[in-house]
Design an enzyme around this catalytic site. Sequence first.
Site, PDB file in Angstrom:
ATOM      1  N   GLU A 131       0.987  -1.023   0.142  1.00  0.00           N
ATOM      2  CA  GLU A 131      -0.028  -0.064   0.016  1.00  0.00           C
ATOM      3  C   GLU A 131       1.023   1.228  -0.011  1.00  0.00           C
ATOM      4  OE1 GLU A 131      -2.788  -0.004   3.290  1.00  0.00           O
ATOM      5  OE2 GLU A 131      -3.673  -1.924   2.491  1.00  0.00           O
ATOM      6  N   ILE A 161       1.264  -2.613  -7.969  1.00  0.00           N
ATOM      7  CA  ILE A 161       0.620  -3.786  -8.650  1.00  0.00           C
ATOM      8  C   ILE A 161       0.979  -4.326  -9.845  1.00  0.00           C
ATOM      9  CG2 ILE A 161      -1.482  -5.088  -8.724  1.00  0.00           C
ATOM     10  CD1 ILE A 161      -0.866  -4.117  -5.851  1.00  0.00           C
ATOM     11  N   GLY A 342      30.655   4.346 -23.839  1.00  0.00           N
ATOM     12  CA  GLY A 342      29.891   5.354 -24.417  1.00  0.00           C
ATOM     13  C   GLY A 342      28.397   4.642 -25.160  1.00  0.00           C
ATOM     14  N   GLU A 365       9.417  -7.840  -3.746  1.00  0.00           N
ATOM     15  CA  GLU A 365       9.406  -9.114  -3.160  1.00  0.00           C
ATOM     16  C   GLU A 365      10.308  -9.206  -2.021  1.00  0.00           C
ATOM     17  OE1 GLU A 365       8.211 -12.735  -4.167  1.00  0.00           O
ATOM     18  OE2 GLU A 365       7.428 -12.128  -5.954  1.00  0.00           O
TER      19      GLU A 365
END
Length: 381
Positions: A131, A161, A342, A365
């Site tokens: 959250e 999510i 580069g 995770e």
Amino acid sequence: MTIRDAGPALTDEQTAVRRVVREFAASEVRPSAREADRTATFPEAVWDGLADMELTALTVPAAYGGLDADRRTYAVVNEEVAYGQLAVATALSVHCLATSCLAASGSESLKESYLPDMAAGRPVGMFALSEPGAGSNPREMETVARREGDEYVIDGKKQWITNGERGDVAVVFARTDPDDPDSITQFLVPKSAGIEVGKKEDKLGLRASDTTALLFDGVRIPAENRLTEEGRGLAAAFEVLTGGRIGIAAQAVGVAQAALDAAVDYAGEREQFGGPIGDIGSIRHKLADMAAGVHTARLAVREAARQADAGEDPRLAASLAKYVASETAVDVAGEAVQVHGGYGYTVEYDVERLYRDAKITTIYEGTSEIQKEIVARELLD
């Protein structure tokens, strides 16, 4: 045997799976990676190919049309798909997390209703734990599921999510008591129940993976869609996430191997000071260090998978593998950019994408810091 194939011996079946997935990754997954990254669009045709190969059924029990794959096979698949494109491997692993939760905790009716179709690739699964204010500490989540008769009503917001736009059904974690952080429970929530998809994140890497918020405003689901007993959601999730960490660690190895191979190829082709840069001692030593890191990380992943398949407690090994492999992916991809000079900093070469993608493996995770806490706790306790 090449560095890529070195490590503990695989069974004939696991070797066959690796060969088939490696061929698919080379012919279908990798060719789409650069454009998918540029447009931040998930390659749905590749997903359909994974489904045709039954890889979307990896963690589905055989009784519901799945492969019920062992953990080493799961790791091999994740490594090979991530070698082609990490965004695709991430989408697959999150789908597998959802099917694992449903298979472990769902009612027979729910499993019969969802698992055969999920094994076939649709509906696409999501895993809604994090959250905005609750990432590494899920006990701080604020999403609530209130029981009303034969239904639960869910209110809250989930963040970060994977498969957020393209997904169809989510394993959602919510408190059944808003005042009790120990009341976290798992639910299976179809998007059609009223989930609103929030902003799609504009990310540093993993750009082809759709990462969004999910918003719940009075979302109603049947009480039967509760997966775990009230208050058992986190405990059940941690059991599944241990296997998930092995998968993410394997993905990190796949990214690192892809970066190493790109660096080796470039070192053999690019000429400076009268010959290929692979003849320069500092470059040769750099490649050797990269190879050692990839090989060590792969060994850590295979050991964690072995413990899981043997019925041992793999939590420590999984955290060690996740930490070692993800940090290795960042280091090796960074060195691959350096070998390219580069050119490595331009989108014309894959190493810049691999470098951007590698970083996420140290975050999702369970961050590297969380993995080190788990390892330290095991050592001290």
